[in-house]
Scaffold this active site. Structure first.
Site, short mmCIF file in Angstrom:
data_model
loop_
_atom_site.label_atom_id
_atom_site.label_comp_id
_atom_site.label_asym_id
_atom_site.label_seq_id
_atom_site.Cartn_x
_atom_site.Cartn_y
_atom_site.Cartn_z
N PRO A 46 0.82 -0.24 8.17
CA PRO A 46 1.27 1.11 8.46
C PRO A 46 2.44 1.17 9.44
O PRO A 46 3.25 2.09 9.38
CB PRO A 46 0.02 1.77 9.07
CG PRO A 46 -1.12 1.00 8.50
CD PRO A 46 -0.63 -0.41 8.40
N ASP A 48 7.15 5.03 -7.66
CA ASP A 48 6.98 4.92 -6.22
C ASP A 48 5.60 5.47 -5.87
O ASP A 48 5.23 6.57 -6.30
CB ASP A 48 8.07 5.72 -5.51
CG ASP A 48 7.94 5.65 -4.01
OD1 ASP A 48 7.23 6.51 -3.45
OD2 ASP A 48 8.52 4.75 -3.39
N GLU A 52 3.56 0.29 -9.35
CA GLU A 52 4.57 -0.63 -8.81
C GLU A 52 5.95 -0.02 -9.02
O GLU A 52 6.31 0.37 -10.12
CB GLU A 52 4.50 -1.98 -9.54
CG GLU A 52 5.61 -2.96 -9.20
CD GLU A 52 5.74 -3.25 -7.71
OE1 GLU A 52 6.85 -3.04 -7.17
OE2 GLU A 52 4.74 -3.67 -7.11
N ASP A 77 -1.39 -1.77 -0.92
CA ASP A 77 -0.78 -2.97 -0.34
C ASP A 77 0.69 -2.99 -0.72
O ASP A 77 1.13 -3.82 -1.52
CB ASP A 77 -1.51 -4.22 -0.86
CG ASP A 77 -0.96 -5.51 -0.25
OD1 ASP A 77 -0.15 -5.43 0.70
OD2 ASP A 77 -1.33 -6.59 -0.73
#
Length: 231
Positions: A156, A133, A100, A151
């Site tokens: 996309p 990231d 996260e 997720d």
């Protein structure tokens, strides 16, 4: 004759922070908790079936390919915690790594309102939360996984930030394949089907590419895009 109408209460801002990728906000709207990033609604605590299905679809694909015992799953995006909580409730996973990038989201789970959803999962000894990231993580990590459950965007073709677009292109999928063990599964959540992404997955060398639909209350179904790294 007068009539009374129920007027939804206005959302209450519980926390607002400037993160490394812009503003992130946690709101309460009635019984729901909502995460907003740079003014874009990301998710709330209203349902969670598609986030849980993301994990289940990856596990089912692993089972179908005679996956290893006690597999290691990477969950990309902590969100409101549905995917993590669901994975931690399944004893089959040997390790659960969550990546996260927003420190605020991690804080809201560890000591804020979202801890109601994730407290037990975060306390599970199999769980590790990495503040990073996701795109950078899959490019740089030396770890390997049996399943990637991603997720971090609305799909996309509908990314939260421009930098995420690379993850769904050939170079990003090559990085995903690099950290997957042979026979490992890539599962990508999306708010709408993307035949173009299916084709990109095939061109990147993934096999058994398919899309699972998850019905929602209204509108286009959510989907999970699936692909398997060749053995």
């Amino acid at each position: 004759m007068s009539m009374a109408y129920d007027i939804p209460e206005a959302p209450e801002v519980l926390d607002r922070r400037e993160g490394p990728y812009g503003e992130v906000v946690l709101r309460r709207h009635g019984a729901l908790l909502q995460i907003i990033a740079n003014g874009c609604f990301l998710m709330d605590t209203s349902d969670g079936r598609s986030e849980r299905r993301l994990v289940d679809a990856a596990l089912a694909a692993l089972d179908a390919s005679a996956g290893p015992p006690a597999p290691h799953v990477l969950i990309g995006g902590l969100g409101v915690g549905f995917s993590l909580a669901h994975a931690a409730a399944q004893p089959c996973w040997g390790r659960i790594t969550v990546v996260e990038r927003e420190p605020a989201v991690i804080d809201w789970h560890r000591s804020g309102p979202l801890s109601e959803l994730s407290r037990q999962a975060l306390a599970d000894p199999r769980t590790e939360v990495v503040a990073a990231d996701l795109t950078e993580f899959v490019n740089e990590t030396s770890d390997t996984f049996d399943a990637l459950c991603l997720d971090i965007d609305n799909g996309p073709g509908w990314t939260v930030t421009e930098g995420n677009e690379a993850l769904y292109a050939a170079s990003g999928l090559a990085s995903c394949a690099r950290v997957l063990r042979p026979g490992g599964v890539l599962a990508v959540w999306s708010a709408e089907p993307s035949p173009e992404f299916e084709e990109t997955l095939r061109n990147a060398g993934f096999q058994q590419v398919r899309t699972e639909e998850i019905p929602v209350a209204r509108g286009v179904p959510d989907v999970v895009h699936l692909g398997v790294r060749p053995g």
